[in-house]
Design a protein around this motif. Sequence first.
Motif, PDB file in Angstrom:
ATOM      1  N   PRO A  66      27.419  39.749 -21.518  1.00 17.14           N
ATOM      2  CA  PRO A  66      27.334  39.458 -23.043  1.00 17.14           C
ATOM      3  C   PRO A  66      27.026  37.877 -23.137  1.00 17.14           C
ATOM      4  CG  PRO A  66      29.604  40.078 -22.356  1.00 17.14           C
ATOM      5  CD  PRO A  66      28.699  40.400 -21.220  1.00 17.14           C
ATOM      6  N   TYR A  67      27.517  37.176 -22.139  1.00 17.23           N
ATOM      7  CA  TYR A  67      27.364  35.609 -22.495  1.00 17.23           C
ATOM      8  C   TYR A  67      26.429  35.050 -21.190  1.00 17.23           C
ATOM      9  CZ  TYR A  67      31.320  35.814 -25.804  1.00 17.23           C
ATOM     10  OH  TYR A  67      31.865  36.498 -27.066  1.00 17.23           O
ATOM     11  N   VAL A  68      25.854  34.017 -21.487  1.00 15.90           N
ATOM     12  CA  VAL A  68      25.237  33.167 -20.324  1.00 15.90           C
ATOM     13  C   VAL A  68      25.668  31.783 -20.415  1.00 15.90           C
ATOM     14  CG1 VAL A  68      22.940  32.020 -19.927  1.00 15.90           C
ATOM     15  CG2 VAL A  68      23.193  34.394 -21.108  1.00 15.90           C
ATOM     16  N   ILE A  69      26.155  31.313 -19.504  1.00 15.80           N
ATOM     17  CA  ILE A  69      26.843  29.956 -18.962  1.00 15.80           C
ATOM     18  C   ILE A  69      25.474  28.999 -18.637  1.00 15.80           C
ATOM     19  CG2 ILE A  69      28.207  28.411 -17.710  1.00 15.80           C
ATOM     20  CD1 ILE A  69      29.765  31.044 -17.433  1.00 15.80           C
ATOM     21  N   ILE A  70      25.020  28.125 -19.229  1.00 15.16           N
ATOM     22  CA  ILE A  70      23.877  27.230 -19.084  1.00 15.16           C
ATOM     23  C   ILE A  70      24.414  26.002 -18.493  1.00 15.16           C
ATOM     24  CG2 ILE A  70      22.063  25.856 -20.137  1.00 15.16           C
ATOM     25  CD1 ILE A  70      22.542  27.956 -22.404  1.00 15.16           C
ATOM     26  N   ASP A  71      23.894  25.688 -17.255  1.00 14.99           N
ATOM     27  CA  ASP A  71      24.406  24.418 -16.524  1.00 14.99           C
ATOM     28  C   ASP A  71      22.949  23.589 -16.489  1.00 14.99           C
ATOM     29  OD1 ASP A  71      25.238  22.591 -14.666  1.00 14.99           O
ATOM     30  OD2 ASP A  71      25.058  23.638 -13.103  1.00 14.99           O
ATOM     31  N   PHE A  72      23.226  22.427 -17.210  1.00 10.56           N
ATOM     32  CA  PHE A  72      22.065  21.411 -17.348  1.00 10.56           C
ATOM     33  C   PHE A  72      22.350  20.524 -16.366  1.00 10.56           C
ATOM     34  CE2 PHE A  72      19.022  22.501 -20.591  1.00 10.56           C
ATOM     35  CZ  PHE A  72      19.859  23.022 -21.602  1.00 10.56           C
ATOM     36  N   SER A  73      21.804  20.291 -15.328  1.00 10.82           N
ATOM     37  CA  SER A  73      22.324  19.503 -14.090  1.00 10.82           C
ATOM     38  C   SER A  73      21.122  18.636 -13.568  1.00 10.82           C
ATOM     39  CB  SER A  73      22.664  20.402 -13.203  1.00 10.82           C
ATOM     40  OG  SER A  73      23.656  19.775 -11.961  1.00 10.82           O
ATOM     41  N   ASP A  74      21.635  17.778 -12.521  1.00  9.56           N
ATOM     42  CA  ASP A  74      20.786  16.879 -11.858  1.00  9.56           C
ATOM     43  C   ASP A  74      21.172  16.706 -10.630  1.00  9.56           C
ATOM     44  OD1 ASP A  74      20.301  14.204 -10.738  1.00  9.56           O
ATOM     45  OD2 ASP A  74      20.412  13.224 -12.873  1.00  9.56           O
ATOM     46  N   PHE A  75      20.484  17.091  -9.502  1.00 13.23           N
ATOM     47  CA  PHE A  75      20.614  17.339  -8.099  1.00 13.23           C
ATOM     48  C   PHE A  75      21.302  15.869  -7.742  1.00 13.23           C
ATOM     49  CE2 PHE A  75      17.682  20.909  -8.521  1.00 13.23           C
ATOM     50  CZ  PHE A  75      18.655  21.786  -8.098  1.00 13.23           C
ATOM     51  N   GLN A  76      21.096  14.583  -8.182  1.00 19.07           N
ATOM     52  CA  GLN A  76      21.368  13.391  -7.688  1.00 19.07           C
ATOM     53  C   GLN A  76      22.705  12.936  -8.550  1.00 19.07           C
ATOM     54  OE1 GLN A  76      18.442  10.545  -7.480  1.00 19.07           O
ATOM     55  NE2 GLN A  76      19.702   8.964  -6.429  1.00 19.07           N
ATOM     56  N   CYS A  77      23.094  13.461  -9.401  1.00 21.64           N
ATOM     57  CA  CYS A  77      24.211  13.283 -10.203  1.00 21.64           C
ATOM     58  C   CYS A  77      25.690  13.437  -9.410  1.00 21.64           C
ATOM     59  CB  CYS A  77      24.254  14.000 -11.557  1.00 21.64           C
ATOM     60  SG  CYS A  77      25.968  14.092 -12.524  1.00 21.64           S
ATOM     61  N   PRO A  78      26.513  12.583  -9.183  1.00 18.15           N
ATOM     62  CA  PRO A  78      27.774  12.894  -8.664  1.00 18.15           C
ATOM     63  C   PRO A  78      28.753  13.689  -9.411  1.00 18.15           C
ATOM     64  CG  PRO A  78      27.542  10.546  -9.486  1.00 18.15           C
ATOM     65  CD  PRO A  78      26.523  11.136  -9.659  1.00 18.15           C
ATOM     66  N   PHE A  79      28.778  13.694 -10.709  1.00 15.98           N
ATOM     67  CA  PHE A  79      29.484  14.549 -11.435  1.00 15.98           C
ATOM     68  C   PHE A  79      28.954  16.008 -11.479  1.00 15.98           C
ATOM     69  CE2 PHE A  79      30.042  10.384 -13.296  1.00 15.98           C
ATOM     70  CZ  PHE A  79      31.323  10.297 -13.234  1.00 15.98           C
ATOM     71  N   CYS A  80      27.792  16.278 -11.232  1.00 17.84           N
ATOM     72  CA  CYS A  80      27.274  17.544 -11.225  1.00 17.84           C
ATOM     73  C   CYS A  80      27.604  18.232  -9.790  1.00 17.84           C
ATOM     74  CB  CYS A  80      25.448  17.473 -11.194  1.00 17.84           C
ATOM     75  SG  CYS A  80      25.058  16.974 -13.025  1.00 17.84           S
ATOM     76  N   LYS A  81      27.532  17.312  -8.807  1.00 16.59           N
ATOM     77  CA  LYS A  81      27.901  17.636  -7.531  1.00 16.59           C
ATOM     78  C   LYS A  81      29.403  17.871  -7.375  1.00 16.59           C
ATOM     79  CE  LYS A  81      28.074  16.712  -2.532  1.00 16.59           C
ATOM     80  NZ  LYS A  81      28.528  18.021  -2.067  1.00 16.59           N
ATOM     81  N   LYS A  82      30.120  17.263  -8.154  1.00 16.12           N
ATOM     82  CA  LYS A  82      31.628  17.600  -8.499  1.00 16.12           C
ATOM     83  C   LYS A  82      31.944  19.055  -8.963  1.00 16.12           C
ATOM     84  CE  LYS A  82      35.933  15.660 -10.276  1.00 16.12           C
ATOM     85  NZ  LYS A  82      36.865  15.524  -9.284  1.00 16.12           N
ATOM     86  N   PHE A  83      30.865  19.403 -10.044  1.00 18.13           N
ATOM     87  CA  PHE A  83      31.059  20.557 -10.587  1.00 18.13           C
ATOM     88  C   PHE A  83      30.752  21.558  -9.603  1.00 18.13           C
ATOM     89  CE2 PHE A  83      28.644  24.290 -12.570  1.00 18.13           C
ATOM     90  CZ  PHE A  83      29.500  24.630 -13.326  1.00 18.13           C
ATOM     91  N   PHE A  84      29.378  21.359  -8.747  1.00 14.60           N
ATOM     92  CA  PHE A  84      29.130  22.419  -7.754  1.00 14.60           C
ATOM     93  C   PHE A  84      30.322  22.375  -6.853  1.00 14.60           C
ATOM     94  CE2 PHE A  84      27.361  22.898  -3.539  1.00 14.60           C
ATOM     95  CZ  PHE A  84      26.521  24.075  -3.649  1.00 14.60           C
ATOM     96  N   ASP A  85      30.759  21.377  -6.396  1.00 19.41           N
ATOM     97  CA  ASP A  85      31.753  21.522  -5.206  1.00 19.41           C
ATOM     98  C   ASP A  85      32.905  22.065  -5.800  1.00 19.41           C
ATOM     99  OD1 ASP A  85      30.172  20.375  -3.304  1.00 19.41           O
ATOM    100  OD2 ASP A  85      31.083  18.248  -3.757  1.00 19.41           O
TER     101      ASP A  85
END
Length: 189
Positions: A66-85
Motif C-alpha cells: 500500500p505504500y512506496v518509500i522513495i529514496d532519492f540518492s547519490d552514489f557518491q554522497c556520504p549521507f546516502c551511504k550512511k542511510f545505506f549502511d
Amino acid sequence: ILSAMLISASVFYASSKVSAELAGVKSFTGSIGGNAAGTKAVQAGAATKGRIDFGTSSFLGSPNAPYVIIDFSDFQCPFCKKFFDETKNDVVKNLVDSGKARFMYKHFPLDSIHPNARPAAIAFECAKVQGKPWEFHDALFANQNSLSNALYSRLASSLGLDLTAFNSCSGNSAAANAVVESDLQQGIA
C-alpha cells in the motif's frame, strides 16, 4: 486577546493547508507501473506535489504494497551511504519484506560536488537493463570511495553481466542518462 486570535487563526490556517495537501494525495488516482526499486513514503497510486514516474524505477517489494518509500540518492554522497549502511536494511526487513511498503530507488546526483555520482548512476542503469540493479546498487555503495569506470566494469564482470553491452551502455548511453536526469528533475520538483 488579539494575540490569542492571531495564534488561533494561524493554527487554523496551517491545519487547513495540511488537510488540503493530504486530500490531494488521497484523491490522486495515478498508477504504479514498472519493474521490480531524501526518502519519502506515499500511498501507492498517490503522488507528491511533483509527479513521480514509477515506470522506470527499480523496486524492492510487492507490487501490491500500500505504500512506496522513495529514496532519492547519490552514489557518491556520504549521507546516502550512511542511510545505506545503517537504515536501508531495517527498512527492507521491517516494511518491505512484511508487504507494508515497496522501496523505490531514484537518482539524485549532485553533479557540482559529486562528479562521480552521475557516471555511477548511468552504470547502475546499464546494470538494471541486464537485470542486476540491486546487486549493482549495493556494490556501488560498498565501493563508494573507488567510483570509476574501471570499478563499474569490474562490478559488471563480477555480477556476470555481458561486459561488452555494459561497457557500451555505461560509456555512451543517452537513454541511461535521460533516466538519471528525469529522476533528478522529479526530485527537484
